[in-house]
Design an enzyme around this catalytic site. Structure first.
Site, mmCIF file in Angstrom:
data_model
loop_
_atom_site.group_PDB
_atom_site.id
_atom_site.type_symbol
_atom_site.label_atom_id
_atom_site.label_comp_id
_atom_site.label_asym_id
_atom_site.label_seq_id
_atom_site.Cartn_x
_atom_site.Cartn_y
_atom_site.Cartn_z
ATOM 1 N N HIS A 66 -4.277 1.415 1.385
ATOM 2 C CA HIS A 66 -4.451 0.083 1.967
ATOM 3 C C HIS A 66 -4.875 -0.871 0.854
ATOM 4 C CE1 HIS A 66 -4.879 1.383 6.292
ATOM 5 N NE2 HIS A 66 -5.232 2.520 5.716
ATOM 6 N N HIS A 102 -1.083 7.006 2.062
ATOM 7 C CA HIS A 102 -0.914 5.563 1.866
ATOM 8 C C HIS A 102 -2.193 4.953 1.322
ATOM 9 C CE1 HIS A 102 -2.228 6.315 6.011
ATOM 10 N NE2 HIS A 102 -2.926 5.197 5.910
HETATM 11 P P1 AMP Z 1 -4.823 5.068 8.376
HETATM 12 O O1 AMP Z 1 -5.889 4.958 9.435
HETATM 13 O O2 AMP Z 1 -5.407 5.010 6.991
HETATM 14 O O3 AMP Z 1 -3.927 6.250 8.610
HETATM 15 O O4 AMP Z 1 -3.982 3.724 8.521
HETATM 16 C C1 AMP Z 1 -2.696 3.667 9.050
HETATM 17 C C2 AMP Z 1 -2.266 2.215 8.990
HETATM 18 O O5 AMP Z 1 -0.880 2.145 9.241
HETATM 19 C C3 AMP Z 1 -2.964 1.293 9.999
HETATM 20 O O6 AMP Z 1 -3.628 0.233 9.317
HETATM 21 C C4 AMP Z 1 -1.811 0.785 10.854
HETATM 22 O O7 AMP Z 1 -1.976 -0.551 11.272
HETATM 23 C C5 AMP Z 1 -0.629 0.943 9.923
HETATM 24 N N1 AMP Z 1 0.655 1.064 10.589
HETATM 25 C C6 AMP Z 1 0.987 1.959 11.557
HETATM 26 N N2 AMP Z 1 2.262 1.777 11.940
HETATM 27 C C7 AMP Z 1 2.757 0.758 11.185
HETATM 28 C C8 AMP Z 1 4.017 0.094 11.109
HETATM 29 N N3 AMP Z 1 5.039 0.441 11.900
HETATM 30 N N4 AMP Z 1 4.164 -0.912 10.219
HETATM 31 C C9 AMP Z 1 3.137 -1.270 9.423
HETATM 32 N N5 AMP Z 1 1.924 -0.692 9.453
HETATM 33 C C10 AMP Z 1 1.731 0.312 10.323
#
Ligand code: AMP
Length: 141
Positions: A101, A99
């Site tokens: 950000h 993903h």
């Molecule tokens: P990372 O640390 O780069 O893996 O970031 C994962 C991101 O996914 C974090 O910013 C979380 O807040 C986000 N996240 C996890 N679960 C959800 C969800 N159900 N809906 C939206 N964002 C999510």
């Protein structure tokens, strides 16, 4: 059967604030935003890391990412964004579904996000060795 939380979002098994989707990708608001308008862009198919993503999906991600950045800037009035991709747990990745950000920024100090950048030196010898290794690896991929 969806495994990752993002696969469950793609499948509609858990809700999200959907911003955009096409055949390949989905964008939605991050549920724990670092700043107002923080959103995520994902491929609909689960690849764990960026280096697992095939060219057609990478193309779709690359096509949508600048559009999403423009839309977030327009919608939030932010002055800049951090586009962040934590690739692998060593790089801070928590959700094992690749993903990007998109994090709106108004000033360098408006979020808890701090990018430490303790720059080192690149010696001519190491540059030559790295260049030859990476160029060789690129040729094999
Ligand atoms: P990372 O640390 O780069 O893996 O970031 C994962 C991101 O996914 C974090 O910013 C979380 O807040 C986000 N996240 C996890 N679960 C959800 C969800 N159900 N809906 C939206 N964002 C999510």
């Amino acid at each position: 059967m969806p495994e990752s939380v993002f696969e469950k979002i793609v499948a509609g098994d858990i809700p999200c604030h959907r911003l955009y989707e096409d055949e390949y990708v989905l964008a939605f608001l991050d549920i724990q935003p670092l700043s107002r308008g923080h959103c995520l862009l994902i491929p609909k198919t689960c690849y764990v890391e960026l280096d697992d993503v095939p060219a057609d999906v990478a193309t779709a991600l690359g096509r949508v990412l600048p559009r999403l950045v423009r839309a977030v800037k327009t919608a939030t009035g932010c002055d800049g964004v951090n586009v962040l991709q934590n690739n692998g747990s060593a790089a801070g990745q928590v959700v094992m579904h690749v993903h990007f950000h998109v994090i709106p920024r108004h000033t360098a100090a408006d979020t808890g996000l701090r990018v430490q950048w303790p720059a080192g030196d690149l010696s001519p010898q190491d540059a030559a060795e790295l260049k030859s290794r990476i160029v060789a690896a690129l040729g094999q991929l």
